[in-house]
Every structure is written in structure tokens, then in C-alpha cells.
Design a protein around this motif. Structure first.
Motif, short mmCIF file in Angstrom:
data_model
loop_
_atom_site.label_atom_id
_atom_site.label_comp_id
_atom_site.label_asym_id
_atom_site.label_seq_id
_atom_site.Cartn_x
_atom_site.Cartn_y
_atom_site.Cartn_z
N GLU A 133 0.59 -1.21 -0.03
CA GLU A 133 0.10 0.09 -0.01
C GLU A 133 0.97 1.15 -0.17
N SER A 134 1.82 1.34 0.82
CA SER A 134 2.65 2.45 0.88
C SER A 134 3.65 2.80 -0.45
N MET A 135 3.61 1.72 -1.11
CA MET A 135 4.38 1.71 -2.53
C MET A 135 3.83 2.33 -3.59
N LEU A 136 2.40 2.32 -3.44
CA LEU A 136 1.61 2.89 -4.70
C LEU A 136 1.38 4.36 -4.86
N ASP A 194 19.37 -11.95 -20.45
CA ASP A 194 19.85 -12.78 -19.32
C ASP A 194 18.74 -12.51 -18.29
N ILE A 195 17.27 -12.42 -18.34
CA ILE A 195 16.77 -12.58 -17.39
C ILE A 195 15.16 -12.98 -17.76
N ASP A 196 14.73 -13.87 -16.95
CA ASP A 196 13.27 -14.72 -17.11
C ASP A 196 12.44 -13.53 -16.29
N GLU A 197 11.27 -13.30 -16.66
CA GLU A 197 10.29 -12.38 -15.70
C GLU A 197 9.25 -12.85 -15.71
N VAL A 198 8.29 -12.82 -14.80
CA VAL A 198 7.02 -13.13 -14.52
C VAL A 198 6.14 -11.78 -14.12
N PHE A 199 5.08 -11.58 -14.70
CA PHE A 199 4.08 -10.44 -14.30
C PHE A 199 2.93 -10.77 -13.82
N TYR A 200 2.39 -10.15 -12.71
CA TYR A 200 1.06 -10.57 -12.20
C TYR A 200 0.45 -9.21 -11.79
N VAL A 201 -0.78 -9.01 -12.61
CA VAL A 201 -1.60 -7.79 -12.24
C VAL A 201 -2.27 -7.83 -11.10
N VAL A 202 -1.88 -6.85 -10.31
CA VAL A 202 -2.38 -6.76 -8.95
C VAL A 202 -3.86 -6.00 -9.20
N SER A 203 -3.80 -4.87 -9.75
CA SER A 203 -5.18 -4.10 -9.94
C SER A 203 -4.73 -3.42 -11.28
N LYS A 211 -5.57 -8.24 -17.20
CA LYS A 211 -6.32 -7.31 -16.13
C LYS A 211 -5.83 -7.89 -14.79
N GLU A 212 -6.70 -7.47 -13.81
CA GLU A 212 -6.47 -8.06 -12.51
C GLU A 212 -6.45 -9.57 -12.50
N LYS A 213 -5.40 -10.15 -11.75
CA LYS A 213 -5.36 -11.38 -11.45
C LYS A 213 -4.78 -12.23 -12.71
N ASP A 214 -4.35 -11.79 -13.73
CA ASP A 214 -3.71 -12.28 -14.94
C ASP A 214 -2.37 -12.44 -14.41
N ILE A 215 -1.65 -13.41 -14.84
CA ILE A 215 -0.13 -13.57 -14.52
C ILE A 215 0.43 -14.17 -16.02
N ASN A 272 -5.30 3.66 -12.93
CA ASN A 272 -3.87 2.83 -12.71
C ASN A 272 -3.79 1.47 -12.91
N TRP A 273 -2.61 1.17 -13.31
CA TRP A 273 -2.45 -0.24 -13.56
C TRP A 273 -1.25 -0.57 -12.62
#
Length: 105
Positions: free
Chosen positions: A7-10, A48-57, A72-76, A94-95
Motif C-alpha cells: 500500500e505504501s508503495m503505490l 539474461d533475465i526471465d520475468e513473471v508479471f502478475y496484475v495486482v490491479s 487485467k487483475e489476477k492475470d499472470i 491506474n495499473w
């Protein structure tokens, strides 16, 4: 062990998207990608990086190898090293995307 609440990072930047670091340990790096409406990260790739992205909101468009996908929210999403990808907040809200990066040896 370490526990945080995001919450404090948003805090969204006015002019461009931002990344807020959460944890970094060894080959693992996590952070929040924050996109206000209209903000983006241009197409790029990592050798040299693998990444995972998860939509929080929120929701936005991810371009992978010149093809657009709505996330969208909850997609990974998994983006392996060498894949071209970019992020575009095409919505009026906001995303927030959790990014998990694994450095390859």
C-alpha cells in the motif's frame, strides 16, 4: 524472512511509469510496475533475465513480439529471456503489476 505491505508503495509518477523495488536477494528481484493512464514501457528484451508479471490491479496492454494482449487483475504472464515485450496502460485507471525477475547464470 521479510514481510511488506505494498500500500505504501503505490505512488504513481505524473510524467512516466515507475518501478518500486520490493525484494532483491541473489538472482531474484521483485518490484511493482506502476502505470498511470497513458503511461508505458517501450518494447525491449533481456538476454539474461526471465520475468513473471502478475496484475495486482487495473488493466493494460502487453505487447509480446509485436502482438498485443490485454492483461487485467489476477492475470499472470511469463516472459522468458530474449522475448520482446512492452507495457501500455490503455485504460483510464491506474495499473499495478508485480514483476518478478530471475537473473540467469
Amino acid at each position: 524472512m521479510r514481510k511488506d505491505n505494498i500500500e505504501s508503495m503505490l505512488e504513481f509518477a505524473v510524467k512516466k511509469s515507475s518501478r518500486k523495488a520490493i525484494f532483491k536477494e541473489g538472482l531474484l528481484d521483485t518490484g511493482l510496475l506502476l502505470y498511470a493512464p497513458g503511461q508505458s514501457t517501450p518494447d525491449h528484451k533481456h538476454a539474461d533475465i526471465d520475468e513473471v508479471f502478475y496484475v495486482v490491479s487495473g488493466e493494460g496492454t502487453v505487447r509480446i513480439n509485436n502482438e498485443d494482449f490485454l492483461l487485467k487483475e489476477k492475470d499472470i504472464l511469463f516472459s522468458p529471456n530474449g522475448e520482446i515485450h512492452g507495457f501500455y496502460n490503455t485504460s483510464p485507471h491506474n495499473w499495478v503489476v508485480l514483476q518478478i525477475k530471475a537473473q540467469l547464470k
